[in-house]
Design a protein around this motif. Structure first.
Motif, PDB file in Angstrom:
ATOM      1  N   TYR A  11      75.671 -24.219 -31.163  1.00  0.00           N
ATOM      2  CA  TYR A  11      76.474 -24.657 -30.063  1.00  0.00           C
ATOM      3  C   TYR A  11      76.084 -25.465 -28.625  1.00  0.00           C
ATOM      4  O   TYR A  11      76.799 -26.060 -28.432  1.00  0.00           O
ATOM      5  CB  TYR A  11      76.724 -23.390 -30.072  1.00  0.00           C
ATOM      6  CG  TYR A  11      77.564 -22.941 -31.011  1.00  0.00           C
ATOM      7  CD1 TYR A  11      78.934 -22.471 -31.656  1.00  0.00           C
ATOM      8  CD2 TYR A  11      76.644 -21.348 -31.493  1.00  0.00           C
ATOM      9  CE1 TYR A  11      80.045 -22.499 -31.824  1.00  0.00           C
ATOM     10  CE2 TYR A  11      77.872 -20.796 -32.204  1.00  0.00           C
ATOM     11  CZ  TYR A  11      79.170 -21.115 -32.850  1.00  0.00           C
ATOM     12  OH  TYR A  11      79.909 -21.138 -33.959  1.00  0.00           O
ATOM     13  N   TRP A  12      74.474 -25.775 -28.027  1.00  0.00           N
ATOM     14  CA  TRP A  12      74.784 -25.862 -27.116  1.00  0.00           C
ATOM     15  C   TRP A  12      73.592 -27.439 -27.485  1.00  0.00           C
ATOM     16  O   TRP A  12      73.317 -28.006 -26.700  1.00  0.00           O
ATOM     17  CB  TRP A  12      73.883 -24.805 -26.133  1.00  0.00           C
ATOM     18  CG  TRP A  12      74.763 -24.079 -25.361  1.00  0.00           C
ATOM     19  CD1 TRP A  12      75.348 -24.835 -24.677  1.00  0.00           C
ATOM     20  CD2 TRP A  12      75.457 -22.906 -25.492  1.00  0.00           C
ATOM     21  NE1 TRP A  12      76.678 -23.589 -23.991  1.00  0.00           N
ATOM     22  CE2 TRP A  12      76.551 -22.399 -25.218  1.00  0.00           C
ATOM     23  CE3 TRP A  12      75.457 -22.471 -26.760  1.00  0.00           C
ATOM     24  CZ2 TRP A  12      77.256 -21.187 -24.713  1.00  0.00           C
ATOM     25  CZ3 TRP A  12      76.062 -21.025 -27.219  1.00  0.00           C
ATOM     26  CH2 TRP A  12      77.013 -20.664 -25.945  1.00  0.00           C
ATOM     27  N   GLY A  13      72.914 -26.791 -29.142  1.00  0.00           N
ATOM     28  CA  GLY A  13      72.037 -28.578 -28.845  1.00  0.00           C
ATOM     29  C   GLY A  13      70.774 -28.344 -28.555  1.00  0.00           C
ATOM     30  O   GLY A  13      70.016 -29.218 -28.590  1.00  0.00           O
ATOM     31  N   HIS A  14      70.412 -27.298 -27.932  1.00  0.00           N
ATOM     32  CA  HIS A  14      68.410 -26.724 -27.509  1.00  0.00           C
ATOM     33  C   HIS A  14      68.134 -26.242 -28.034  1.00  0.00           C
ATOM     34  O   HIS A  14      68.445 -25.024 -29.353  1.00  0.00           O
ATOM     35  CB  HIS A  14      68.995 -26.490 -26.080  1.00  0.00           C
ATOM     36  CG  HIS A  14      70.157 -27.103 -24.955  1.00  0.00           C
ATOM     37  ND1 HIS A  14      69.912 -28.278 -24.571  1.00  0.00           N
ATOM     38  CD2 HIS A  14      70.667 -25.957 -23.989  1.00  0.00           C
ATOM     39  CE1 HIS A  14      70.931 -28.171 -24.174  1.00  0.00           C
ATOM     40  NE2 HIS A  14      71.289 -27.110 -23.474  1.00  0.00           N
ATOM     41  N   ASP A  15      66.817 -26.655 -28.219  1.00  0.00           N
ATOM     42  CA  ASP A  15      65.813 -26.095 -28.873  1.00  0.00           C
ATOM     43  C   ASP A  15      65.100 -24.955 -28.390  1.00  0.00           C
ATOM     44  O   ASP A  15      64.228 -24.070 -29.430  1.00  0.00           O
ATOM     45  CB  ASP A  15      64.538 -27.422 -29.346  1.00  0.00           C
ATOM     46  CG  ASP A  15      65.229 -28.769 -29.787  1.00  0.00           C
ATOM     47  OD1 ASP A  15      65.446 -28.277 -31.402  1.00  0.00           O
ATOM     48  OD2 ASP A  15      65.157 -29.373 -29.507  1.00  0.00           O
ATOM     49  N   GLN A  16      65.396 -24.659 -27.195  1.00  0.00           N
ATOM     50  CA  GLN A  16      64.284 -23.661 -26.733  1.00  0.00           C
ATOM     51  C   GLN A  16      64.940 -23.234 -24.779  1.00  0.00           C
ATOM     52  O   GLN A  16      65.582 -24.175 -24.912  1.00  0.00           O
ATOM     53  CB  GLN A  16      62.608 -24.412 -25.972  1.00  0.00           C
ATOM     54  CG  GLN A  16      63.109 -25.021 -25.250  1.00  0.00           C
ATOM     55  CD  GLN A  16      60.896 -25.394 -24.902  1.00  0.00           C
ATOM     56  OE1 GLN A  16      60.356 -25.616 -25.785  1.00  0.00           O
ATOM     57  NE2 GLN A  16      60.857 -26.148 -24.286  1.00  0.00           N
ATOM     58  N   PHE A  17      64.962 -22.003 -24.833  1.00  0.00           N
ATOM     59  CA  PHE A  17      65.428 -21.644 -23.569  1.00  0.00           C
ATOM     60  C   PHE A  17      65.203 -21.841 -22.597  1.00  0.00           C
ATOM     61  O   PHE A  17      63.841 -22.491 -22.310  1.00  0.00           O
ATOM     62  CB  PHE A  17      65.879 -19.788 -23.697  1.00  0.00           C
ATOM     63  CG  PHE A  17      66.944 -19.384 -24.515  1.00  0.00           C
ATOM     64  CD1 PHE A  17      67.823 -18.829 -24.158  1.00  0.00           C
ATOM     65  CD2 PHE A  17      65.936 -18.928 -26.086  1.00  0.00           C
ATOM     66  CE1 PHE A  17      69.166 -18.968 -25.203  1.00  0.00           C
ATOM     67  CE2 PHE A  17      67.139 -18.763 -26.604  1.00  0.00           C
ATOM     68  CZ  PHE A  17      68.804 -18.596 -26.238  1.00  0.00           C
TER      69      PHE A  17
END
Length: 634
Positions: A11-17
């Motif tokens: 949903y946000w397209g990020h690989d890591q927080f």
């Protein structure tokens, strides 16, 4: 349960927080009440949106900021996530419609303003809402020790009695240790469970200057520091004045404040985000929820009244972690005016009563009535008709809000809505007669279920996009359908509104909690004193001062604020400084060069001193460092 990492990616397209997000999410998913202190732009919304998506049910988000609710709901819907919002200004039928949709659909997020929590209507539908998490945004508003206390927040604890076993995630960007403790107590945490990200911003250089001409200094700084920028002002009038002067100097600027229409605010904000406008000159109405990571410079043309506001606003610079600047300008006269502000901000009981009576007369509210009603409100017209001082009127109304007699919202937003008011047979005949309107009619019927039975909220821009038309054309055609009595079309509304919580009482019967006012005034004086100390501080690292105020005592000197640079330069004799500066500037005279290559001739202690000189030259904007770390002369 779906993996939180796969949700983040999907949903946000990020690989890591980002730092601390994952720990906060895991705390929430384990059922623990959690307080998260994350800096402005630190990704607070991810901390409740991801765990809500990972579990069955709906996340109830409590927020006082209508514009932020609206933006988050739109952003979630763009990701294919069902979300709704209930806030001030919606009538009973509209609220019922949203609650029914939230109950009977796959809704994942319901945003609610705090004053809605204890209405009978909300309580009636609460058991049917399958709530998995309560997220309390701007959680400092619940504390009477906080800088933005809002009484309706105190009712969140009562909500927990109805939702036993449901974890609470409280979020804020700025809360002192006393406020942090108060948040946990007021929200009935079983144990204090606080996640606080470090207040360290190594890429952000804080500077404070005393100046004779603010506009000259602002222009000078903007000419030296390239890139997107924000200039904060205290008054709406000054935003336009400074914006006009900057444009005369060839700096592309625009102004922004809460007195503009929703359409104007959206347009100006969008132009700035797209870098069509380089500098936005604004009041503190600007910036909430805006995710623009490449802001290189935030200038405060006026001193804020508390360190909380300053930290949040200055923190909008450099979210991409590249070199950025926060500059605060002041005059000695301004600091004296700041010391006198508490007497203006906290009117006498007699003046509060005067404002109350004037307001009730202006709104034409009969004695013994008005509770539960909304009234359009024009502050300028009000003060002119009743010959009131504008500041007295504003702060008198704020005092009445604290007494829970009414609420006043400058940025009310009611979306456009419509309902078909003709029969289906006549509609078919109309489409045949007006074929150019047929695509619009079909779009409305296809996308807004039940639009023959009740009003539906619509979004003209989305309709325009689907029809491949411009928004102005869609609005014009909706008005044509309204004029032909095919639909009832009510355009979006963004006029300020007053909501009466209590019926009108006689002026002499108006009860004011004097002790509470005196307590808040004392807290306000303390915050002003802290802000003035920050402005006048000449030795201690500014990042350390800010961090210590919020309870983060372990910060090392940042090395890049004005005070750190001045302290570093004291370790150099004037002769040494001039000699190193000459060598560096000569090396940069012929070509741009990397820092490593530039400092190559220096070794040992000399290299450390050369670094100090280089940082000083950069802070003074005499050299420029680009994204690749290449240094050049200005």
């Amino acid at each position: 349960m779906t993996s939180i990492h796969s949700i983040l990616k999907q949903y946000w397209g990020h690989d890591q927080f980002r730092p601390m997000q994952e720990s906060i999410i895991e705390s929430v998913l384990s059922g623990k009440d959690t307080l998260a202190l994350l800096p402005t732009g630190g990704g607070k919304s991810i901390c409740f949106q991801v765990p809500a998506m990972a579990t069955e049910g709906l996340c109830l988000v409590i927020s006082p900021l209508i514009a932020l609710m609206k933006d988050q709901v739109e952003n979630l819907r763009k990701k294919g996530i069902t979300a709704f919002a209930i806030y001030s200004g919606l009538n009973r039928r509209e609220v019922i419609n949203i609650l029914k949709l939230a109950t009977n659909s796959n809704c994942k997020f319901l945003y609610v303003s705090p004053e809605r929590l204890e209405t009978n209507l909300f309580k009636e539908y609460l058991p049917a809402l399958d709530i998995n998490l309560i997220a309390v945004d701007e959680a400092h508003c619940i504390s009477q020790w906080g800088y933005d206390f809002r009484p309706p927040y105190l009712r969140i604890a009562a909500l927990r009695e109805e939702l036993r076993g449901i974890p609470v995630l409280a979020l804020t960007a700025s809360a002192t240790p006393a406020v942090q403790k108060d948040i946990c107590e007021k929200l009935a945490f079983k144990t204090e469970n606080i996640f606080r990200r470090s207040f360290e911003r190594p890429n952000l250089s804080y500077s404070v200057f005393t100046v004779d001409s603010k506009i000259n200094k602002i222009t000078d700084i903007l000419q030296k520091v390239p890139g997107s920028s924000i200039v904060y002002c205290k008054s709406r009038r000054r935003t336009k004045e400074i914006s006009d002067l900057l444009n005369l100097q060839g700096i592309k600027a625009d102004f922004y404040h809460a007195g503009l229409t929703q359409e104007q605010r959206s347009s100006k904000q969008e132009n700035w985000i797209r870098n069509t406008i380089r500098t936005i000159v604004c009041t503190n109405a600007f910036g909430m929820g805006i995710d623009k990571p490449d802001v290189r410079l935030v200038i405060h043309a006026d001193v804020p009244d508390c360190l909380e506001n300053y930290y949040q606003e200055a923190g909008r610079a450099g979210r991409d972690e590249k070199k950025s600047y926060a500059v605060l300008l002041y005059t000695d006269k301004e600091l004296e005016e700041l010391k006198a502000l508490p007497d203006t901000r906290f009117p006498t009981v007699e003046n509060i009563r005067l404002v109350y009576q004037s307001l009730m007369n202006y709104l034409q509210v009969p004695a013994g009535s008005g509770a539960g009603s909304y009234y359009d409100f024009d502050m300028t017209d009000f003060v002119n008709k009743f010959r009131l001082d504008a500041q007295l009127a504003m702060f008198g109304i704020k005092a009445l809000e604290q007494e829970e007699l009414l609420s006043f919202n400058e940025q009310i937003f009611l979306p456009a809505k419509l309902q078909f008011v003709t029969g289906k047979n006549y509609l078919y005949e109309f489409e045949t007669s007006y074929p150019d309107l047929e695509p619009l009619i079909k779009n409305l019927l296809r996308n807004y279920e039940g639009v023959f039975d009740q009003h539906a909220f619509i979004h003209e821009r989305s309709i325009a996009s689907a029809l491949r038309q411009d928004e102005a054309t869609v609005i014009r055609d909706l008005k044509r359908l309204h004029a032909a009595t095919i639909i009832e079309y009510i355009p979006q509304k963004d006029t300020p509104q007053v909501f009466l919580i209590m019926n009108r009482v006689k002026m002499e019967d108006l009860r004011i909690d004097v002790l509470s006012i005196e307590k808040r005034k004392k807290q306000f004086i303390d915050r002003i004193d802290t802000m003035i100390r920050f402005v006048l501080e000449k030795k201690q690292c500014r990042s350390q001062v800010i961090a210590a105020y919020f309870g983060d005592e372990g910060l090392k000197p940042c090395g890049v604020c004005d005070n750190c640079l001045n302290q570093q330069n004291k370790g150099l004799s004037t002769e040494e400084f001039e000699k190193i500066q000459t060598v560096l500037m000569q090396a940069l005279q012929e070509r741009s060069i990397s820092a490593t290559e530039l400092l190559q001739p220096f070794t040992g202690t000399k290299k450390e001193k050369a670094w100090r000189v280089l940082e000083f030259l950069q802070a003074e904007n005499r050299v420029n460092v680009d994204e690749r770390g290449i240094i050049s002369r200005k």
